[in-house]
Design an enzyme around this catalytic site. Structure first.
Site, PDB file in Angstrom:
ATOM      1  CB  SER A 141     -10.812  -6.215   6.998  1.00 28.77           C
ATOM      2  OG  SER A 141     -10.446  -5.784   5.707  1.00 28.77           O
TER       3      SER A 141
ATOM      4  CG  ASP B  87      -4.527  -2.794   8.998  1.00 29.80           C
ATOM      5  OD1 ASP B  87      -3.585  -2.504   9.759  1.00 29.80           O
ATOM      6  OD2 ASP B  87      -5.534  -2.078   8.873  1.00 29.80           O
TER       7      ASP B  87
ATOM      8  CB  CYS C 118      -0.906   0.019   1.219  1.00 30.89           C
ATOM      9  SG  CYS C 118      -1.840  -1.506   1.486  1.00 30.89           S
TER      10      CYS C 118
ATOM     11  CB  CYS D 100      -1.906   1.299   4.375  1.00 30.28           C
ATOM     12  SG  CYS D 100      -0.865   1.900   5.693  1.00 30.28           S
ATOM     13  CG  ASP D 101      -6.769  -0.298   5.844  1.00 29.76           C
ATOM     14  OD1 ASP D 101      -6.617  -0.034   4.641  1.00 29.76           O
ATOM     15  OD2 ASP D 101      -7.284  -1.352   6.253  1.00 29.76           O
ATOM     16  CE  LYS D 102      -6.844   0.678  11.137  1.00 26.66           C
ATOM     17  NZ  LYS D 102      -6.678  -0.225  10.005  1.00 26.66           N
TER      18      LYS D 102
ATOM     19  CD  GLU E 148      -8.946  -3.785   9.769  1.00 21.10           C
ATOM     20  OE1 GLU E 148      -9.205  -2.606   9.541  1.00 21.10           O
ATOM     21  OE2 GLU E 148      -8.316  -4.511   8.977  1.00 21.10           O
TER      22      GLU E 148
ATOM     23  CB  CYS F  63      -6.795  -3.671  -0.376  1.00 20.03           C
ATOM     24  SG  CYS F  63      -5.509  -4.443   0.639  1.00 20.03           S
TER      25      CYS F  63
END
Length: 575
Positions: A491, A101, A69, A142-144, A465, A214
């Site tokens: 997730s 993650d 990511c 990425c996610d965070k 998650e 993703c």
């Protein structure tokens, strides 16, 4: 650092007799005889007098080799620097952390995921505050790292632009597009004997062809969409793939944009208004975005002193149609949406239907309505439906309350019908590992109501998650045949009958701590409630006997997090 002028130039703001436009606070480190040592340190990095006289822009980079990511971010950071320099600013690049993650999923390490959001926000804030930077561009993938960067922008309230690192291209196997969700679900298919080890290996080897986040409407792409809907990102940038040259161009434009914000004195507080957060929720629920929205958006709002509750998100979802057919609940990935016009096309449809506040300011210096004025709404297609003929008349997220969730919990409703009542006998697990063991033994049955507790912000800690669990359930054909609920989270790639963020969490004595095997769990989508079918007196008696577990970590970052973190219902913030 690349410089923009002759080192012999004498354009220091002191010598010039006036302060450069946009040099809001970096002058504290550059002006007057007393700052000669400071300027000397800057010159050691190759800065000229004119560079030192220009506004200073911090560029927060989350580039690393921890996750795909973020592995493709470094070239984008260089483009941002070029944009700042071209607009007569001086860029300073600094790094911050990220975790993967997907790689830590299903392990103890996943407890560090949500914690990393706070570390990212704290680190960006700390550098920009300490170095007295005038503006900020954050590049994250990425996610965070996305919400962490936006939280820092809100705290600092200096002109800021968010740049998304871009999504990954789809992989391909047997003539079909695949991505990371397929790999997690293939594990369940392998466990149930539907595919062999060679097929699992080929799916594993073909799903992720290169850098980028993703590809579905998972958490990263949900948060990039939020960045654009809030007005923190340039229009169209949220859906550009990492490897697309448009991403390089928009990153360069972000560097120019932050300099224009400095000159116009437009700050995050001018952009991140109550209306802007309502716009972001509207866009997310119209696209079937991640349940992590209900953690990250309230956390960003919190930094602006704005209360955004689970009930607020629910109410907006109830009046917003679902129009984007996106994975994990739908068919398509971010690349497909990009080809259909991206987030501007989604927002234009919603704006024309009167569902967005068009007067919200953005980092372009224009309003949402002005940014979207030239967007031509094309014919609806299977990726992006019209508001008049949506996939669903209501959005993709709902909030439930009830005796199991007095503070609320979150259900992603794609695939569910309002008016239903469903549930089953409880199968209780203190932690997700027990569920994975049961799945490997094929010991989860249709109709079970799986309860995973002590996975909340404090109890986990860190709200792991549970994609490994949810994907295995889907892979075994149980995704819509069991009910899964937790005080942890899921997730963005998870789908099925899942309820997360149950509050209060078990670790603080929430009702979920009192559930026993065999208790009847019921979800009522008429009343939007999650209940355990026992009497109030029985529930109270059980909770009276409840004893807290000792904290699982007593030193280090996780110990600090346990002491500081607030409930999931308010964004799991630590301040």
């Amino acid at each position: 650092m690349t410089t923009t002028s002759n080192p012999k130039d004498k354009l220091d703001s002191k010598r010039a007799g006036k302060r450069a436009p946009g040099k809001w606070r970096s002058w504290e480190t550059t002006e007057g005889a007393i700052r000669a040592p400071h300027r000397s340190m800057m010159k050691a990095m190759g800065l000229s007098d004119s560079d030192i006289a220009a506004p200073f822009v911090g560029i927060a980079s989350t580039h690393n080799e921890v996750t795909p990511c973020n592995a493709g971010i470094e070239p984008l950071v260089e483009e941002v620097k070029r944009g700042v320099i071209a607009a007569q600013g001086t860029p300073f690049t600094f790094g911050t952390i990220t975790v993967s993650d997907a790689i830590s999923m299903g392990t103890e390490g996943m407890r560090g995921s949500l914690v990393s959001r706070e570390v990212i926000a704290d680190s960006i804030e700390t550098v920009c505050f300490a170095e007295r930077y005038d503006g900020l561009v954050a590049v994250a993938g990425c996610d965070k790292s996305l919400p962490g960067a936006m939280m820092a922008m809100a705290r600092l309230d200096i002109p800021s632009v968010f740049v998304y690192g871009g999504s990954i291209m789809p992989g391909s196997w047997r003539g079909q597009d695949i991505q990371i969700q397929n790999v997690f679900e293939a594990v369940g298919q392998f466990q149930s004997g539907q595919i062999d080890e060679e097929e699992l290996y080929q799916i594993e080897s073909h799903a992720c062809p290169g850098p980028g986040a993703c590809g579905g409407m998972f958490t990263a792409n949900t948060m990039s969409s939020i960045g654009e809907a809030l007005g923190l990102s340039l229009p169209g940038a949220a859906s550009e793939p990492n490897v697309d040259q448009r991403k390089a161009a928009s990153s360069r434009a972000a560097g120019r944009a932050v300099m224009e914000l400095l000159r116009k004195d437009i700050r995050p507080s001018d952009i991140l208004t109550r209306k802007a957060f309502e716009n972001a929720v509207t866009v997310v629920v119209a696209m079937g975005g991640s349940t992590n929205t209900t953690l990250h958006l309230p956390a960003i709002a919190h930094e602006m002193g704005i209360s955004l509750t689970l009930k607020d998100i629910h109410d907006i979802s109830m009046r917003t149609p679902l129009i984007a057919n996106m994975k994990p609940g739908g068919k398509y990935v971010m690349l497909d949406l990009d080809r259909s016009g991206g987030i501007p096309m989604v927002m234009k449809r919603l704006l024309d239907a009167g569902l967005l506040h068009g007067d919200c300011m953005t980092v372009t210096g224009k309003t949402i309505a002005e940014n979207l004025a030239g967007v031509v709404v094309g014919e609806p297609n299977d990726v992006l439906h019209s508001v008049e003929n949506p996939i669903s008349s209501t959005g993709g997220l709902v909030t439930l309350f009830g005796n199991l969730a007095p503070d609320g919990c979150v259900l992603k409703v794609a695939g569910h019908q309002f008016g239903q009542t469903f549930g089953g006998p409880a199968r209780v697990f203190d932690g997700e590992e027990g569920v994975m063991e049961a799945l490997q033994k094929r010991d989860i049955r249709e109709g079970d109501a799986i309860v995973i507790r002590y996975e909340g912000p404090k109890g986990g800690p860190g709200m792991r998650e549970m994609l490994s669990v949810t994907a295995a359930l889907v892979g075994q054909g149980l995704g819509e045949k069991v009910l899964l609920m937790t005080d942890g989270r899921f997730s963005g790639a998870s789908h099925g009958s899942m309820i997360g963020h149950i509050g209060p969490e078990a670790a603080v004595g929430g009702p979920i701590a009192a559930v026993q095997d065999g208790d009847l769990i019921e979800v009522d989508l008429n009343k939007f409630e999650l209940n355990v079918r026992i009497s109030d007196s029985e529930l109270a008696a059980r909770l009276k006997k409840w004893q807290p577990k000792p904290p699982p970590y007593t030193k280090g970052v996780l110990s600090k997090y346990i002491k500081l973190v607030n409930p999931a219902s308010t964004g799991a913030v630590t301040g």
